[in-house]
Design an enzyme around this catalytic site. Structure first.
Site, PDB file in Angstrom:
ATOM      1  N   ALA A  24      43.621 -23.589 -18.495  1.00 36.32           N
ATOM      2  CA  ALA A  24      42.945 -24.433 -17.497  1.00 36.32           C
ATOM      3  C   ALA A  24      42.687 -23.655 -16.217  1.00 36.32           C
ATOM      4  O   ALA A  24      43.401 -22.701 -15.901  1.00 36.32           O
ATOM      5  CB  ALA A  24      43.807 -25.649 -17.179  1.00 36.32           C
ATOM      6  N   ASP A  42      35.716 -17.755 -25.861  1.00 41.84           N
ATOM      7  CA  ASP A  42      35.794 -19.013 -25.139  1.00 41.84           C
ATOM      8  C   ASP A  42      36.415 -20.116 -25.996  1.00 41.84           C
ATOM      9  O   ASP A  42      35.952 -20.366 -27.111  1.00 41.84           O
ATOM     10  CB  ASP A  42      34.363 -19.389 -24.760  1.00 41.84           C
ATOM     11  N   PHE A  48      46.983 -22.812 -22.417  1.00 37.16           N
ATOM     12  CA  PHE A  48      47.311 -22.444 -21.026  1.00 37.16           C
ATOM     13  C   PHE A  48      46.049 -22.095 -20.248  1.00 37.16           C
ATOM     14  O   PHE A  48      46.139 -21.424 -19.222  1.00 37.16           O
ATOM     15  CB  PHE A  48      48.198 -21.192 -21.019  1.00 37.16           C
ATOM     16  N   ARG A  93      59.494 -28.139  -2.780  1.00 35.92           N
ATOM     17  CA  ARG A  93      58.927 -27.930  -4.106  1.00 35.92           C
ATOM     18  C   ARG A  93      60.022 -27.478  -5.068  1.00 35.92           C
ATOM     19  O   ARG A  93      61.050 -26.949  -4.649  1.00 35.92           O
ATOM     20  CB  ARG A  93      57.832 -26.851  -4.084  1.00 35.92           C
ATOM     21  N   TYR A 131      41.368 -31.596 -10.099  1.00 29.01           N
ATOM     22  CA  TYR A 131      42.250 -30.812 -10.979  1.00 29.01           C
ATOM     23  C   TYR A 131      43.289 -31.719 -11.644  1.00 29.01           C
ATOM     24  O   TYR A 131      43.449 -31.713 -12.875  1.00 29.01           O
ATOM     25  CB  TYR A 131      42.941 -29.702 -10.178  1.00 29.01           C
ATOM     26  N   GLY A 166      45.853 -32.213   0.610  1.00 25.58           N
ATOM     27  CA  GLY A 166      46.293 -32.475  -0.759  1.00 25.58           C
ATOM     28  C   GLY A 166      47.753 -32.178  -1.025  1.00 25.58           C
ATOM     29  O   GLY A 166      48.246 -32.454  -2.114  1.00 25.58           O
ATOM     30  N   ASP A 167      48.489 -31.592  -0.060  1.00 24.57           N
ATOM     31  CA  ASP A 167      49.910 -31.310  -0.286  1.00 24.57           C
ATOM     32  C   ASP A 167      50.742 -32.577  -0.116  1.00 24.57           C
ATOM     33  O   ASP A 167      50.594 -33.286   0.885  1.00 24.57           O
ATOM     34  CB  ASP A 167      50.413 -30.251   0.707  1.00 24.57           C
ATOM     35  N   LEU A 217      52.973 -19.689  -2.785  1.00 28.79           N
ATOM     36  CA  LEU A 217      53.884 -19.342  -1.692  1.00 28.79           C
ATOM     37  C   LEU A 217      54.711 -18.084  -1.954  1.00 28.79           C
ATOM     38  O   LEU A 217      54.774 -17.194  -1.097  1.00 28.79           O
ATOM     39  CB  LEU A 217      54.811 -20.542  -1.405  1.00 28.79           C
ATOM     40  N   LYS A 262      43.928 -32.952 -15.801  1.00 26.29           N
ATOM     41  CA  LYS A 262      45.188 -32.890 -16.568  1.00 26.29           C
ATOM     42  C   LYS A 262      45.538 -34.279 -17.115  1.00 26.29           C
ATOM     43  O   LYS A 262      45.938 -34.435 -18.270  1.00 26.29           O
ATOM     44  CB  LYS A 262      46.323 -32.382 -15.678  1.00 26.29           C
ATOM     45  N   SER A 296      50.765 -30.772 -15.490  1.00 27.61           N
ATOM     46  CA  SER A 296      51.275 -30.445 -14.156  1.00 27.61           C
ATOM     47  C   SER A 296      51.891 -31.687 -13.524  1.00 27.61           C
ATOM     48  O   SER A 296      51.432 -32.816 -13.767  1.00 27.61           O
ATOM     49  CB  SER A 296      50.101 -29.963 -13.307  1.00 27.61           C
ATOM     50  N   ASP A 343      41.796 -15.331 -25.312  1.00 25.40           N
ATOM     51  CA  ASP A 343      41.598 -15.349 -23.858  1.00 25.40           C
ATOM     52  C   ASP A 343      40.170 -14.906 -23.558  1.00 25.40           C
ATOM     53  O   ASP A 343      39.621 -14.043 -24.249  1.00 25.40           O
ATOM     54  CB  ASP A 343      42.596 -14.395 -23.174  1.00 25.40           C
TER      55      ASP A 343
HETATM   56  N1  UDP Z   1      52.434 -22.931   1.299  1.00 28.33           N
HETATM   57  C1  UDP Z   1      52.438 -22.486   2.606  1.00 28.33           C
HETATM   58  N2  UDP Z   1      51.675 -21.401   2.936  1.00 28.33           N
HETATM   59  C2  UDP Z   1      50.901 -20.745   2.011  1.00 28.33           C
HETATM   60  C3  UDP Z   1      50.903 -21.206   0.671  1.00 28.33           C
HETATM   61  C4  UDP Z   1      51.685 -22.305   0.362  1.00 28.33           C
HETATM   62  O1  UDP Z   1      53.103 -23.048   3.479  1.00 28.33           O
HETATM   63  O2  UDP Z   1      50.204 -19.794   2.382  1.00 28.33           O
HETATM   64  C5  UDP Z   1      53.223 -24.100   0.956  1.00 28.33           C
HETATM   65  C6  UDP Z   1      52.419 -25.268   0.414  1.00 28.33           C
HETATM   66  O3  UDP Z   1      51.961 -26.069   1.468  1.00 28.33           O
HETATM   67  C7  UDP Z   1      53.430 -25.960  -0.506  1.00 28.33           C
HETATM   68  C8  UDP Z   1      54.336 -24.833  -0.983  1.00 28.33           C
HETATM   69  O4  UDP Z   1      54.106 -23.742  -0.096  1.00 28.33           O
HETATM   70  O5  UDP Z   1      54.206 -26.852   0.257  1.00 28.33           O
HETATM   71  C9  UDP Z   1      54.009 -24.379  -2.387  1.00 28.33           C
HETATM   72  O6  UDP Z   1      52.613 -24.129  -2.466  1.00 28.33           O
HETATM   73  P1  UDP Z   1      51.977 -23.396  -3.703  1.00 28.33           P
HETATM   74  O7  UDP Z   1      50.528 -23.222  -3.392  1.00 28.33           O
HETATM   75  O8  UDP Z   1      52.764 -22.188  -4.050  1.00 28.33           O
HETATM   76  O9  UDP Z   1      52.163 -24.420  -4.916  1.00 28.33           O
HETATM   77  P2  UDP Z   1      51.780 -25.981  -5.044  1.00 28.33           P
HETATM   78  O10 UDP Z   1      53.032 -26.736  -4.689  1.00 28.33           O
HETATM   79  O11 UDP Z   1      50.633 -26.263  -4.152  1.00 28.33           O
HETATM   80  O12 UDP Z   1      51.459 -26.118  -6.496  1.00 28.33           O
END
Ligand code: UDP
Length: 329
Positions: free
Chosen positions: A75, A51, A73, A221, A141, A284-285, A190, A145, A117, A31
């Site tokens: 990345a 590294d 792990f 999710r 990102y 991006g969500d 989240l 991957k 991912s 690490d």
């Molecule tokens: N999310 C949210 N508020 C936050 C952080 C995340 O509403 O402060 C939502 C985000 O839009 C997604 C879900 O929670 O729908 C999971 O986000 P996270 O960043 O944990 O993981 P990701 O799915 O992006 O890998």
């Protein structure tokens, strides 16, 4: 077997180190501590600080330690940052991985396990996500991957590399021994954010988007426990024996939860309200991402020990209660 865990002091890597030990194998950690935590390294485990992109550093480790399998792990994983600084992501996630694979080739280490991912599928046309869907990532990102996944296929055919790719959904929770857990800086995920809001460590959580085409309007999710993820990796060890073996698995529980459901479960587990407000969608969500875990269950005999969001959040809550400032006590 002896396993070099690259990024073994990070969130998923540190849980995997313990599962490797529990399964009777020997982990060796590499690490660079850019994001890893020294206190997550168990006593007695050999640690190399440096590294993964430095062949002069990694090749002697691979040779001298007589490593059987390399797990990667290490990345960078902040999607937003990958858009503002793509070179940083291509350098760490692709270029340094190439150097790690080169060191393995020089040292004659032929087995590789790669953390990918579900983001490689982007906004898929089908749900749940199974392994045969096409790649469709839209962030730098995700693209890094995807690029490594494709490179591994070429290496298998050219050099007889045997690899297993695991595409994680939302890695969550903490080891039940209470010693290690999720501690990111900055924290963007989240579950830890909701727990910190409940504990009063943050003013509030903002729910990103309420107008998604989902039952309650918030994103769906697939939250999967880090120890469950880790055990799938170990189950793949025996399958990598034949040169040129190529494996890939989507790792999620297959049971999605919405942002509002996560908030409710954090409230139920903690007995505290989660102060929150509602904001716009985050760039991006995707509206929904959840796995079809059938392939891993069937081929690896993968057993999901934390099948529901409640048990996952209970384990996360325990970690946050005992380590309110993460590893920085
Ligand atoms: N999310 C949210 N508020 C936050 C952080 C995340 O509403 O402060 C939502 C985000 O839009 C997604 C879900 O929670 O729908 C999971 O986000 P996270 O960043 O944990 O993981 P990701 O799915 O992006 O890998």
């Amino acid at each position: 077997m002896k396993i070099l865990v690259v990024g073994g002091a990070g969130y998923i890597g540190s849980h995997c180190v313990r599962q490797i030990q529990s399964a009777g194998h020997e982990p060796v950690i590499l690490d660079n501590f850019v994001y890893g935590h020294r206190d997550s390294v168990p006593d007695g485990v050999t640690l190399y600080e440096g590294d993964m992109g430095d062949i002069a550093f990694t090749q002697p480790i691979l040779e001298n330690e007589k490593i059987d399998i390399v797990m990667h792990f290490a990345a960078f994983a902040y999607v937003g940052e990958s858009t503002s600084d793509p070179l940083k992501y291509y350098d760490n996630n692709v270029a340094k991985t190439v150097q790690l694979l080169q060191a393995m080739r020089n040292a004659g280490v032929r087995k590789f396990i790669f953390s990918s991912s579900c983001t490689v599928f982007g906004e898929a046309t089908e749900m749940p996500l199974h392994e045969d869907l096409p790649f469709n990532s839209f962030s730098p990102y995700g693209q890094t991957k995807q690029d490594v996944e494709i490179l591994l296929g070429y290496c298998a055919k050219a050099y007889g590399l045997s690899y297993a790719i695991f595409r994680y959904f939302n890695a969550s929770g903490a080891d039940t021994d209470g010693q290690i857990g999720e501690d990111h800086d900055p924290e963007t995920h989240l579950i830890p954010l909701a727990i910190q809001a409940a504990r009063g460590q943050r003013d509030k959580l903002t729910v990103f988007g309420t107008d998604y085409p989902t039952p309650d309007g918030t994103c769906l999710r697939d939250y999967v426990h880090v120890n469950d993820l880790s055990r799938a990796h170990i189950a793949a060890f025996e399958k990598l024996a034949a040169p040129g073996t190529e494996l890939n698995y989507n790792l999620g529980t297959g049971k999605p939860a919405s942002v509002l459901e996560v908030i409710k479960v954090v409230e139920a587990v903690s007995g505290l309200p989660v102060p929150h407000d509602f904001g716009p969608r985050r760039d991006g969500d995707v509206p929904a991402a959840y796995a079809n875990p059938k392939k891993a269950i069937q081929e690896l005999d993968w057993k999901i020990e934390f099948p529901d969001i409640h048990s996952i959040i209970e384990s996360a809550w325990k970690w946050h209660e005992s380590h309110p400032n993460g590893f920085n006590q």
